[in-house]
Structure formats: structure tokens, C-alpha cells
Design an enzyme around this catalytic site. Structure first.
Site, PDB file in Angstrom:
ATOM      1  N   SER A 134     -12.025 -53.630 -32.722  1.00 13.25           N
ATOM      2  CA  SER A 134     -12.252 -55.231 -33.097  1.00 13.25           C
ATOM      3  C   SER A 134     -13.508 -55.627 -33.112  1.00 13.25           C
ATOM      4  O   SER A 134     -14.239 -54.883 -31.985  1.00 13.25           O
ATOM      5  CB  SER A 134     -11.168 -55.962 -32.426  1.00 13.25           C
ATOM      6  OG  SER A 134     -11.368 -57.296 -32.405  1.00 13.25           O
ATOM      7  N   TYR A 147      -7.797 -59.133 -23.564  1.00 16.44           N
ATOM      8  CA  TYR A 147      -7.905 -58.760 -24.966  1.00 16.44           C
ATOM      9  C   TYR A 147      -9.148 -57.956 -24.978  1.00 16.44           C
ATOM     10  O   TYR A 147      -9.248 -56.915 -25.592  1.00 16.44           O
ATOM     11  CB  TYR A 147      -7.432 -59.759 -25.817  1.00 16.44           C
ATOM     12  CG  TYR A 147      -7.299 -59.043 -27.559  1.00 16.44           C
ATOM     13  CD1 TYR A 147      -6.525 -58.281 -27.738  1.00 16.44           C
ATOM     14  CD2 TYR A 147      -8.351 -59.382 -28.261  1.00 16.44           C
ATOM     15  CE1 TYR A 147      -6.464 -57.715 -29.098  1.00 16.44           C
ATOM     16  CE2 TYR A 147      -8.404 -58.883 -29.541  1.00 16.44           C
ATOM     17  CZ  TYR A 147      -7.273 -57.942 -30.127  1.00 16.44           C
ATOM     18  OH  TYR A 147      -7.380 -57.389 -31.091  1.00 16.44           O
TER      19      TYR A 147
END
Ligand SMILES: NC(=O)c1ccc[n+]([C@@H]2O[C@H](COP(=O)([O-])OP(=O)(O)OC[C@H]3O[C@@H](n4cnc5c(N)ncnc54)[C@H](OP(=O)(O)O)[C@@H]3O)[C@@H](O)[C@H]2O)c1
Length: 275
Positions: A134, A147
Site C-alpha cells: 500500500s 495498519y
């Protein structure tokens, strides 16, 4: 024609399901893995797709799915490590269980599946490992502490693994999406709750509002699918594949702006007032 085979984790929805469908349409065999294959309504109906039960946090299911897929298809050419979810919110509110589950799924789960397939790839002296990292593994965002930690780990792991597997003929590829319009910010997002932790109310309300606002304007997940297809079918050792304008812009800003300035921009844009 000798069909190639792709093995994908997290195929019940989102990128995983779309990637499985796209490769099937382009003549590939697909080993589509998911936690609850009995709930699938789409992939099991497609020719050359086989479903396997695989929960990345349960090692036995990983080993069993890998062994069965190799038995069924003889050769796996590409692994896509896609399964993951977002544990978001104020870090002080996160419980031990939240921390463990985020790392166990996004990081150790991905490592576990990679490790299970490596002997097969090494025996063939070929294979491509595509990790869905990501842009949150390259840049940190408010509200994303756990995260971010998990995706920084995925990105760092992929970048280091690249060196040792290249000499074995195995390519590691890191796909870096920005915010994409899947159900990630719905079904795959958990937010820490702890009413005993006070003092973050204004920050949390504004930041959460802004994150959800940006998520609603996420980009088309088909961009991720096309990028994964390109990464799987391009015979090079290119490592990084940013996806979409957000990811590209943020990565450019990361490299051209001094970090304190970038942090100030991010803080002002996301935490100070509602968009
Ligand atoms: N959407 C975005 O904006 C975005 C951006 C960057 C990166 N990503 C990454 O892209 C990946 C896929 O997300 P998505 O956007 O497609 O969201 P999604 O539609 O919610 O898909 C997440 C998938 O991961 C699976 N999963 C979760 N925990 C699992 C476990 N323990 N074992 C096996 N599968 C598990 C889910 O299965 P269940 O149905 O069983 O829950 C689901 O199939 C994730 O790694 C995410 O971090 C997403």
C-alpha cells in the site's frame, strides 16, 4: 496451450475476487483461496477456477491449500498475497488482540503463504510473488498507526526478499495502491473502541470524517487488477508498482518535499478541520 496458474489469497471480495476473474478471463488457471469458500457465489462457477479454504492466520489451512493446488494444477506460476484488512483508529484504544490480529493477518499471514510456496518456486527456478502492499507502507497517515505498521512491514519484507529470490529466478513485486473503492473501508475496516480513553474526541471525529470522505472518493479497483496482470505477465524483476494518481502523487511528494513539511501538510489536511 500450456495454461499458467495463479494462486491468490483473499478472493471472497474486492481486489482478490476481481483479480481471480480477470486472470480466468485471460486464459489462466486460478487457485482462488478464501476463508469461507461455501459463501462464494461467483468464482466457483467459472471454468479453470478452483476454490480452496485458506485463512492466512491458520498455518494448517495455508499448507493444505498450497499442497492441494500444486496437486491439482501441477505448477503454480504466480502467487498474489492479497488478504488483509485495516485496523484503524486511536492507537491508545487498541487492545492487545487488535494489535496481534492486524500483524498476524497482514504481515505474518503473507509471510506464511510465501514460505509455503517457495520450495515449489525454487524447484522450478521460476515464479512471481506479487504482494499487495500500500502507499500506506511508504507514508504514514493519522489514524492509521497499526495498519501503517503492517503495510510498512509488508513493503520492507518485499524489498528485502527481492534480493535473495532474484538469484533463484523468482521475482518479487510490490503493488502500491492508494485509496481504492472496494469494501475495504466497510467490511474490512475495524475501528478501535475504548470509552475509558479520553482526550482524543475532536481529533478522532475530524480525522475519521476526513478519512471516510477520502475513501468515498477512492479510485477504481480495476486499476489494481490491471497492474497485477501487468506485474504477472511482464518478464522483468521490476519491484515497485504504484497504482492510481493518489499513490503516484504521494510518492512524488515523499521524494521531493522535506519530511517535516510533508507531515505538516498531511496533518493540516486530515486532522484539523472537516473536509
Ligand atoms: N481498498 C483500498 O483502498 C486498499 C488500498 C491499499 C491496499 N489495500 C489492500 O488490498 C488488499 C485487499 O483489500 P480490498 O480492498 O480488496 O478489501 P476487501 O474487499 O475487504 O478484501 C479483503 C479480503 O481479505 C480477506 N481476508 C481478511 N482476513 C483474512 C484472513 N485471515 N485469511 C484470508 N483472507 C482474509 C477477506 O476475506 P473475508 O471475506 O473472509 O473477510 C477479503 O477477501 C488488502 O491487503 C488491503 O490492505 C486496499
Amino acid at each position: 496451450m500450456n495454461r499458467k496458474t495463479i494462486f491468490i489469497t483473499g478472493c471472497s471480495s474486492g481486489f482478490g475476487q476481481m483479480i481471480a476473474q480477470h486472470f480466468q478471463q485471460h486464459g489462466w488457471n486460478v487457485a482462488a483461496t478464501m476463508r469461507t469458500p461455501e459463501k462464494d457465489t461467483l468464482l466457483h462457477t467459472l471454468p479453470n477456477v478452483k476454490l480452496y479454504r485458506l485463512d492466512v492466520t491458520i498455518p494448517e489451512t495455508v499448507d493444505a491449500a498450497v499442497i492441494q493446488a500444486i496437486t491439482d494444477f501441477c505448477k503454480i506460476d504466480v502467487l498474489v498475497n492479497n488478504a488483509g484488512y485495516g485496523a484503524l483508529g486511536i492507537f491508545e484504544k487498541a487492545k492487545e488482540e487488535d494489535m496481534r490480529r492486524q500483524m498476524e493477518t497482514n504481515v505474518l499471514g503473507l509471510m506464511r503463504v510465501t514460505k509455503a510456496l517457495l520450495p515449489h518456486f525454487r524447484a522450478n527456478r521460476s515464479g512471481t510473488i506479487i504482494n499487495i502492499g500500500s502507499v500506506a507502507g511508504e507514508l504514514a497517515f493519522p489514524y492509521f498507526a497499526l495498519y501503517n505498521a503492517s503495510k510498512y512491514a509488508v513493503n520492507g519484507f518485499s524489498k528485502a526478499l527481492y534480493y535473495e529470490l532474484k538469484m533463484q529466478g523468482i521475482a518479487v513485486k510490490l503493488v502500491l495502491p492508494g485509496m481504492m473503492k472496494t469494501d475495504f473501508f466497510g467490511r474490512s475496516m475495524t475501528v478501535f473502541e475504548d470509552n475509558a480513553v479520553k482526550g482524543y474526541e475532536k481529533f478522532e471525529e475530524t480525522t475519521r470524517h476526513n478519512i471516510m470522505h477520502m475513501a468515498e472518493r477512492g479510485e477504481d479497483p480495476a486499476l489494481v487488477v490491471r497492474t497485477v496482470f501487468k506485474a504477472a505477465t511482464t518478464d522483468t524483476f521490476r519491484l515497485m508498482y504504484p497504482v492510481g494518481w493518489q499513490a503516484r502523487l504521494l510518492l512524488i511528494l515523499k521524494y521531493i518535499l522535506p519530511h517535516p513539511l510533508l507531515r505538516r501538510i498531511m496533518e493540516t489536511a486530515i486532522t484539523r478541520r472537516k473536509i
